[in-house]
Design a protein around this motif. Structure first.
Motif, PDB file in Angstrom:
ATOM      1  N   VAL A  24     -35.818 -19.672   9.802  1.00 14.21           N
ATOM      2  CA  VAL A  24     -36.049 -20.403   8.550  1.00 14.21           C
ATOM      3  C   VAL A  24     -37.341 -19.911   7.898  1.00 14.21           C
ATOM      4  O   VAL A  24     -37.386 -19.633   6.690  1.00 14.21           O
ATOM      5  CB  VAL A  24     -36.100 -21.924   8.789  1.00 14.21           C
ATOM      6  CG1 VAL A  24     -36.626 -22.640   7.544  1.00 14.21           C
ATOM      7  CG2 VAL A  24     -34.724 -22.465   9.155  1.00 14.21           C
ATOM      8  N   ALA A  25     -38.385 -19.786   8.699  1.00 14.94           N
ATOM      9  CA  ALA A  25     -39.658 -19.309   8.169  1.00 14.94           C
ATOM     10  C   ALA A  25     -39.532 -17.882   7.638  1.00 14.94           C
ATOM     11  O   ALA A  25     -40.006 -17.561   6.533  1.00 14.94           O
ATOM     12  CB  ALA A  25     -40.731 -19.381   9.258  1.00 14.94           C
ATOM     13  N   SER A  28     -37.217 -17.687   4.467  1.00 13.03           N
ATOM     14  CA  SER A  28     -37.865 -18.330   3.321  1.00 13.03           C
ATOM     15  C   SER A  28     -38.951 -17.427   2.757  1.00 13.03           C
ATOM     16  O   SER A  28     -39.114 -17.318   1.530  1.00 13.03           O
ATOM     17  CB  SER A  28     -38.442 -19.679   3.736  1.00 13.03           C
ATOM     18  OG  SER A  28     -37.429 -20.563   4.173  1.00 13.03           O
ATOM     19  N   GLN A  63     -35.098 -27.856   1.036  1.00 16.72           N
ATOM     20  CA  GLN A  63     -35.935 -27.956   2.236  1.00 16.72           C
ATOM     21  C   GLN A  63     -36.690 -29.273   2.275  1.00 16.72           C
ATOM     22  O   GLN A  63     -36.826 -29.898   3.347  1.00 16.72           O
ATOM     23  CB  GLN A  63     -36.880 -26.756   2.309  1.00 16.72           C
ATOM     24  CG  GLN A  63     -36.134 -25.460   2.577  1.00 16.72           C
ATOM     25  CD  GLN A  63     -37.024 -24.248   2.696  1.00 16.72           C
ATOM     26  OE1 GLN A  63     -38.143 -24.229   2.186  1.00 16.72           O
ATOM     27  NE2 GLN A  63     -36.536 -23.218   3.364  1.00 16.72           N
ATOM     28  N   SER A 107     -43.048 -23.444  -3.056  1.00 12.17           N
ATOM     29  CA  SER A 107     -41.966 -23.119  -2.131  1.00 12.17           C
ATOM     30  C   SER A 107     -42.483 -23.027  -0.699  1.00 12.17           C
ATOM     31  O   SER A 107     -41.845 -23.531   0.239  1.00 12.17           O
ATOM     32  CB  SER A 107     -41.317 -21.792  -2.545  1.00 12.17           C
ATOM     33  OG  SER A 107     -40.458 -21.300  -1.534  1.00 12.17           O
ATOM     34  N   THR A 111     -41.241 -25.175   2.646  1.00 12.22           N
ATOM     35  CA  THR A 111     -40.832 -24.618   3.939  1.00 12.22           C
ATOM     36  C   THR A 111     -41.668 -25.211   5.065  1.00 12.22           C
ATOM     37  O   THR A 111     -41.137 -25.578   6.126  1.00 12.22           O
ATOM     38  CB  THR A 111     -40.977 -23.086   3.927  1.00 12.22           C
ATOM     39  OG1 THR A 111     -40.191 -22.539   2.871  1.00 12.22           O
ATOM     40  CG2 THR A 111     -40.511 -22.494   5.253  1.00 12.22           C
ATOM     41  N   ALA A 151     -31.435 -20.520   3.806  1.00 11.36           N
ATOM     42  CA  ALA A 151     -32.541 -19.631   3.438  1.00 11.36           C
ATOM     43  C   ALA A 151     -32.103 -18.174   3.412  1.00 11.36           C
ATOM     44  O   ALA A 151     -32.507 -17.406   2.520  1.00 11.36           O
ATOM     45  CB  ALA A 151     -33.710 -19.819   4.408  1.00 11.36           C
TER      46      ALA A 151
END
Length: 275
Positions: A24-25, A28, A63, A107, A111, A151
């Protein structure tokens, strides 16, 4: 990004909660990097009604929504998608729908909010999800898994808009195809066409059969020679299969190979849980 292990042909990658958080990190960040390289007013090919700015705002909103759902814990209703600024300082600071000012920093905070909520909850904490059903747990872990593909696909959208699309990481794509077939298509209402069995075969090895009938869709992981012969087979990299299921790559684009009856593949490509 960790080079996740691709297993031998026929085996499926085993990604864990910590892997999903990392992905996800990573995806993103890839979304923001591509968006910064693109014109913020450029149209997004995969979401033609959106500009790049709309795309980044959408992912940030999603998110934040799932951060709130995970933080709330077990619930029968989703959280308010538009928090009251008087009770949610982050909403007051960052804006409600389309945030003003510098979108990339907003954004990144979205996240972080999602990842912080997931880490605090742990993989087994129950929460509201739209897919809750027997065999489909509604937990922070399943939210994390689903948010990887949210993502990842939108990062690819931003890369398309910037004119520099990149292949999806293979282990991510294999796990995302598995989740999308089991959860996304598994929640669909009855298949509106003649019953069919469509095999999706990744060039990395893992394969699935999607059984389509009046009850809906059910996906089965398969190995070589398992089960009845499918009516059609769609073969390509896991990344291309995922993008096809997300209607980013046409089923007959040339990057995927169809054998057997093309009709159920064509029908599947527009029968989507993603509207």
């Amino acid at each position: 990004m960790t080079p996740f292990h691709i297993p031998p042909a026929g085996d499926f990658p085993v990604l864990r909660f910590s892997d999903w958080l990392e992905l996800v990190a990573d995806r993103s960040a890839a979304l923001r990097k591509a968006a910064e390289a693109a014109d913020a007013r450029a149209r997004v090919p995969g979401c033609p009604d959106w500009t790049v700015r709309d795309l980044v705002a959408h992912v940030g909103q999603v998110q934040r929504f799932w951060a709130a759902a995970v933080t709330a814990g077990p619930a029968t209703r989703p959280p308010d998608p538009h928090p009251d600024p008087t009770t949610d300082p982050a909403s007051a600071q960052d804006g409600a729908l389309l945030p003003p000012g510098e979108l990339s920093a907003w954004s990144a905070r979205a996240t972080t909010a999602l990842l912080d909520a997931l880490r605090a909850a742990g993989p087994d904490r129950e929460c509201w999800t739209w897919w809750a059903a027997p065999g489909r747990p509604a937990t922070a872990g399943t939210v994390a898994r689903h948010q990887v593909q949210e993502a990842a696909v939108h990062a690819r959208d931003a890369q398309d808009a910037a004119g520099a699309p990149e292949p999806l990481p293979p282990a991510l794509a294999l796990d995302a195809v598995d989740e999308l077939l089991q959860v996304g298509f598994g929640t669909m209402d009855g298949w509106p066409h003649a019953p069919a069995r469509v095999a999706l075969v990744s060039t990395e090895g893992p394969a699935w059969t999607l059984i389509l009938d009046a009850t809906g869709a059910s996906a089965v992981r398969v190995g070589p020679g398992d089960g009845p012969a499918p009516d059609a087979c769609l073969t390509g990299s896991a990344g291309e299969l995922l993008l096809c299921l997300y209607r980013r790559v046409p089923w007959n684009s040339g990057t995927l190979r169809v054998s057997g009856d093309p009709a159920p593949v064509r029908q599947l490509a527009v029968w989507s849980p993603l509207d």
